[in-house]
Design a protein around this motif. Structure first.
Motif, PDB file in Angstrom:
ATOM      1  N   LEU A  12      79.257 -49.878 -94.320  1.00 34.36           N
ATOM      2  CA  LEU A  12      78.584 -49.591 -93.131  1.00 34.36           C
ATOM      3  C   LEU A  12      78.574 -48.190 -92.522  1.00 34.36           C
ATOM      4  CD1 LEU A  12      79.289 -53.021 -91.345  1.00 34.36           C
ATOM      5  CD2 LEU A  12      77.119 -52.196 -92.761  1.00 34.36           C
ATOM      6  N   VAL A  13      79.690 -47.398 -92.588  1.00 34.71           N
ATOM      7  CA  VAL A  13      80.020 -46.161 -92.062  1.00 34.71           C
ATOM      8  C   VAL A  13      78.905 -45.150 -92.984  1.00 34.71           C
ATOM      9  CG1 VAL A  13      81.589 -44.172 -91.916  1.00 34.71           C
ATOM     10  CG2 VAL A  13      82.114 -46.311 -90.998  1.00 34.71           C
ATOM     11  N   GLU A  14      79.325 -45.460 -94.199  1.00 31.85           N
ATOM     12  CA  GLU A  14      78.236 -44.617 -95.217  1.00 31.85           C
ATOM     13  C   GLU A  14      76.781 -44.743 -94.947  1.00 31.85           C
ATOM     14  OE1 GLU A  14      79.302 -45.135 -99.318  1.00 31.85           O
ATOM     15  OE2 GLU A  14      81.588 -44.751 -98.961  1.00 31.85           O
ATOM     16  N   LEU A  15      76.334 -46.241 -94.876  1.00 31.69           N
ATOM     17  CA  LEU A  15      74.963 -46.311 -94.637  1.00 31.69           C
ATOM     18  C   LEU A  15      74.392 -45.806 -93.292  1.00 31.69           C
ATOM     19  CD1 LEU A  15      72.796 -48.427 -95.624  1.00 31.69           C
ATOM     20  CD2 LEU A  15      73.571 -49.944 -93.888  1.00 31.69           C
ATOM     21  N   VAL A  16      75.299 -45.878 -92.213  1.00 29.20           N
ATOM     22  CA  VAL A  16      74.550 -45.434 -90.934  1.00 29.20           C
ATOM     23  C   VAL A  16      74.698 -43.776 -91.037  1.00 29.20           C
ATOM     24  CG1 VAL A  16      75.269 -44.812 -88.476  1.00 29.20           C
ATOM     25  CG2 VAL A  16      75.350 -47.228 -89.508  1.00 29.20           C
ATOM     26  N   LEU A  17      75.788 -43.121 -91.636  1.00 32.97           N
ATOM     27  CA  LEU A  17      75.717 -41.735 -91.711  1.00 32.97           C
ATOM     28  C   LEU A  17      74.461 -41.527 -92.934  1.00 32.97           C
ATOM     29  CD1 LEU A  17      79.442 -40.989 -91.605  1.00 32.97           C
ATOM     30  CD2 LEU A  17      77.786 -40.453 -89.727  1.00 32.97           C
ATOM     31  N   GLY A  18      74.537 -42.121 -94.064  1.00 32.53           N
ATOM     32  CA  GLY A  18      73.540 -41.763 -94.768  1.00 32.53           C
ATOM     33  C   GLY A  18      72.056 -41.591 -94.276  1.00 32.53           C
ATOM     34  N   ILE A  19      71.957 -42.554 -93.218  1.00 35.28           N
ATOM     35  CA  ILE A  19      70.694 -42.804 -92.637  1.00 35.28           C
ATOM     36  C   ILE A  19      70.424 -41.479 -91.691  1.00 35.28           C
ATOM     37  CG2 ILE A  19      69.130 -43.990 -90.836  1.00 35.28           C
ATOM     38  CD1 ILE A  19      70.494 -46.565 -92.047  1.00 35.28           C
ATOM     39  N   ILE A  20      71.421 -41.347 -91.175  1.00 37.12           N
ATOM     40  CA  ILE A  20      71.527 -40.040 -90.108  1.00 37.12           C
ATOM     41  C   ILE A  20      71.549 -38.692 -91.081  1.00 37.12           C
ATOM     42  CG2 ILE A  20      72.609 -38.654 -88.511  1.00 37.12           C
ATOM     43  CD1 ILE A  20      74.132 -41.590 -87.528  1.00 37.12           C
ATOM     44  N   GLY A  21      71.955 -38.823 -92.154  1.00 34.61           N
ATOM     45  CA  GLY A  21      71.868 -37.574 -93.063  1.00 34.61           C
ATOM     46  C   GLY A  21      70.788 -37.128 -93.622  1.00 34.61           C
ATOM     47  N   PHE A  22      69.630 -37.874 -93.317  1.00 32.18           N
ATOM     48  CA  PHE A  22      68.305 -37.365 -93.754  1.00 32.18           C
ATOM     49  C   PHE A  22      67.967 -36.202 -92.858  1.00 32.18           C
ATOM     50  CE2 PHE A  22      67.761 -41.976 -95.313  1.00 32.18           C
ATOM     51  CZ  PHE A  22      67.230 -41.268 -96.607  1.00 32.18           C
ATOM     52  N   VAL A  23      68.583 -35.916 -91.806  1.00 31.16           N
ATOM     53  CA  VAL A  23      68.305 -34.664 -90.998  1.00 31.16           C
ATOM     54  C   VAL A  23      68.836 -33.222 -91.767  1.00 31.16           C
ATOM     55  CG1 VAL A  23      68.726 -33.446 -88.773  1.00 31.16           C
ATOM     56  CG2 VAL A  23      68.345 -36.013 -88.838  1.00 31.16           C
ATOM     57  N   ILE A  24      70.121 -33.517 -92.489  1.00 28.85           N
ATOM     58  CA  ILE A  24      70.545 -32.553 -93.031  1.00 28.85           C
ATOM     59  C   ILE A  24      70.690 -33.025 -94.674  1.00 28.85           C
ATOM     60  CG2 ILE A  24      72.563 -30.856 -93.515  1.00 28.85           C
ATOM     61  CD1 ILE A  24      73.297 -31.515 -90.551  1.00 28.85           C
ATOM     62  N   PRO A  25      69.817 -33.022 -95.557  1.00 30.81           N
ATOM     63  CA  PRO A  25      69.609 -33.817 -96.513  1.00 30.81           C
ATOM     64  C   PRO A  25      70.919 -34.144 -97.532  1.00 30.81           C
ATOM     65  CG  PRO A  25      67.505 -32.697 -96.311  1.00 30.81           C
ATOM     66  CD  PRO A  25      68.584 -32.363 -95.345  1.00 30.81           C
ATOM     67  N   VAL A  26      71.260 -32.822 -98.028  1.00 28.10           N
ATOM     68  CA  VAL A  26      72.448 -32.754 -99.089  1.00 28.10           C
ATOM     69  C   VAL A  26      73.685 -32.928 -98.245  1.00 28.10           C
ATOM     70  CG1 VAL A  26      73.520 -31.416-100.947  1.00 28.10           C
ATOM     71  CG2 VAL A  26      70.984 -31.263-100.552  1.00 28.10           C
ATOM     72  N   LEU A  27      73.900 -32.129 -97.376  1.00 27.37           N
ATOM     73  CA  LEU A  27      75.271 -32.142 -96.899  1.00 27.37           C
ATOM     74  C   LEU A  27      75.499 -33.369 -96.013  1.00 27.37           C
ATOM     75  CD1 LEU A  27      77.795 -30.634 -95.932  1.00 27.37           C
ATOM     76  CD2 LEU A  27      76.509 -29.527 -94.224  1.00 27.37           C
ATOM     77  N   GLY A  28      74.516 -34.179 -95.433  1.00 28.08           N
ATOM     78  CA  GLY A  28      74.529 -35.370 -94.793  1.00 28.08           C
ATOM     79  C   GLY A  28      74.952 -36.504 -95.391  1.00 28.08           C
ATOM     80  N   HIS A  29      74.235 -36.520 -96.692  1.00 28.48           N
ATOM     81  CA  HIS A  29      74.653 -37.669 -97.682  1.00 28.48           C
ATOM     82  C   HIS A  29      76.022 -37.287 -98.341  1.00 28.48           C
ATOM     83  CE1 HIS A  29      70.676 -38.470 -96.739  1.00 28.48           C
ATOM     84  NE2 HIS A  29      70.258 -39.199 -97.771  1.00 28.48           N
ATOM     85  N   ALA A  30      76.294 -36.148 -98.710  1.00 32.51           N
ATOM     86  CA  ALA A  30      77.851 -36.235 -99.166  1.00 32.51           C
ATOM     87  C   ALA A  30      78.825 -36.249 -98.063  1.00 32.51           C
ATOM     88  CB  ALA A  30      77.931 -34.691 -99.631  1.00 32.51           C
ATOM     89  N   ALA A  31      78.576 -35.944 -96.909  1.00 32.96           N
ATOM     90  CA  ALA A  31      79.697 -36.500 -95.837  1.00 32.96           C
ATOM     91  C   ALA A  31      79.578 -37.631 -95.548  1.00 32.96           C
ATOM     92  CB  ALA A  31      79.224 -35.433 -94.563  1.00 32.96           C
ATOM     93  N   ALA A  32      78.520 -38.404 -95.766  1.00 34.74           N
ATOM     94  CA  ALA A  32      78.510 -39.830 -95.406  1.00 34.74           C
ATOM     95  C   ALA A  32      79.365 -40.625 -96.564  1.00 34.74           C
ATOM     96  CB  ALA A  32      76.950 -40.174 -95.495  1.00 34.74           C
ATOM     97  N   GLY A  33      79.269 -40.208 -97.757  1.00 32.78           N
ATOM     98  CA  GLY A  33      80.094 -40.884 -98.995  1.00 32.78           C
ATOM     99  C   GLY A  33      81.610 -40.503 -98.486  1.00 32.78           C
ATOM    100  N   LEU A  34      81.891 -39.385 -98.285  1.00 32.60           N
ATOM    101  CA  LEU A  34      83.153 -38.877 -97.940  1.00 32.60           C
ATOM    102  C   LEU A  34      83.932 -39.600 -96.705  1.00 32.60           C
ATOM    103  CD1 LEU A  34      83.069 -35.241 -98.825  1.00 32.60           C
ATOM    104  CD2 LEU A  34      84.064 -37.152-100.354  1.00 32.60           C
ATOM    105  N   ILE A  35      83.142 -39.566 -95.772  1.00 33.66           N
ATOM    106  CA  ILE A  35      83.611 -40.167 -94.467  1.00 33.66           C
ATOM    107  C   ILE A  35      83.825 -41.865 -94.607  1.00 33.66           C
ATOM    108  CG2 ILE A  35      83.223 -40.593 -91.973  1.00 33.66           C
ATOM    109  CD1 ILE A  35      81.873 -37.591 -92.086  1.00 33.66           C
ATOM    110  N   GLY A  36      82.903 -42.378 -95.444  1.00 33.73           N
ATOM    111  CA  GLY A  36      83.011 -43.744 -95.539  1.00 33.73           C
ATOM    112  C   GLY A  36      84.062 -44.296 -96.578  1.00 33.73           C
ATOM    113  N   GLY A  37      84.220 -43.556 -97.470  1.00 39.09           N
ATOM    114  CA  GLY A  37      85.564 -43.844 -98.285  1.00 39.09           C
ATOM    115  C   GLY A  37      86.792 -43.509 -97.630  1.00 39.09           C
ATOM    116  N   PHE A  38      86.899 -42.465 -96.830  1.00 40.21           N
ATOM    117  CA  PHE A  38      88.091 -42.251 -95.823  1.00 40.21           C
ATOM    118  C   PHE A  38      88.480 -43.257 -95.073  1.00 40.21           C
ATOM    119  CE2 PHE A  38      90.313 -40.631 -92.412  1.00 40.21           C
ATOM    120  CZ  PHE A  38      91.464 -39.884 -93.262  1.00 40.21           C
ATOM    121  N   VAL A  39      87.170 -43.689 -94.532  1.00 38.32           N
ATOM    122  CA  VAL A  39      87.515 -45.064 -93.549  1.00 38.32           C
ATOM    123  C   VAL A  39      88.092 -46.321 -94.098  1.00 38.32           C
ATOM    124  CG1 VAL A  39      86.324 -46.464 -91.743  1.00 38.32           C
ATOM    125  CG2 VAL A  39      85.860 -44.076 -91.618  1.00 38.32           C
ATOM    126  N   ALA A  40      87.270 -46.494 -95.365  1.00 40.20           N
ATOM    127  CA  ALA A  40      87.789 -47.636 -96.079  1.00 40.20           C
ATOM    128  C   ALA A  40      89.105 -47.503 -96.605  1.00 40.20           C
ATOM    129  CB  ALA A  40      86.830 -47.952 -97.162  1.00 40.20           C
TER     130      ALA A  40
END
Length: 119
Positions: A12-40
């Motif tokens: 869910l963290v990856e999903l929310v940050l991925g949706i927000i990541g559309f503002v900064i396309p490449v960096l936002g999606h990469a950060a979403a995966g890393l942060i979501g994995g870290f949280v899990a």
């Protein structure tokens, strides 16, 4: 044993940050995966292996769900539009998208291992 609560929260963290990541396309999606994995991994705890496993599952979950939708949708549309060859093409695209999604979950697994080590 897998802590599905940690996996779902990481997803869910990856999903929310991925949706927000559309503002900064490449960096936002990469950060979403890393942060979501870290949280899990952090929520699962238990060291590198356990954290990595939970981060990998969190990262792969969204990709597999999306890949399954592409698999079914592509096969149906391809079968309707192009007959048997279109069905096979849609099936191939769906399988390819699932494989790519699993490969892209590797960074989430690495971040999950770090989260598990920190916890």
């Amino acid at each position: 044993m897998t802590n599905w609560r940690a996996v779902i929260i990481g997803f869910l963290v990856e999903l929310v940050l991925g949706i927000i990541g559309f503002v900064i396309p490449v960096l936002g999606h990469a950060a979403a995966g890393l942060i979501g994995g870290f949280v899990a991994g952090y929520l699962a705890g238990g060291g590198l292996g356990r954290g990595g496993w939970h981060g990998l599952l969190a990262g792969a979950l969204g990709g597999v769900i999306l890949g399954a939708l592409v698999l079914v949708g592509g096969s149906l549309v391809g079968g309707i539009a192009g007959g048997p060859l279109g069905f096979i093409a849609g099936l191939g695209i769906g399988v390819g998208s699932i494989i790519i999604a699993l490969l892209l979950a590797i960074p989430s697994g690495i971040a999950g291992a770090i989260g598990g080590a920190v916890a």
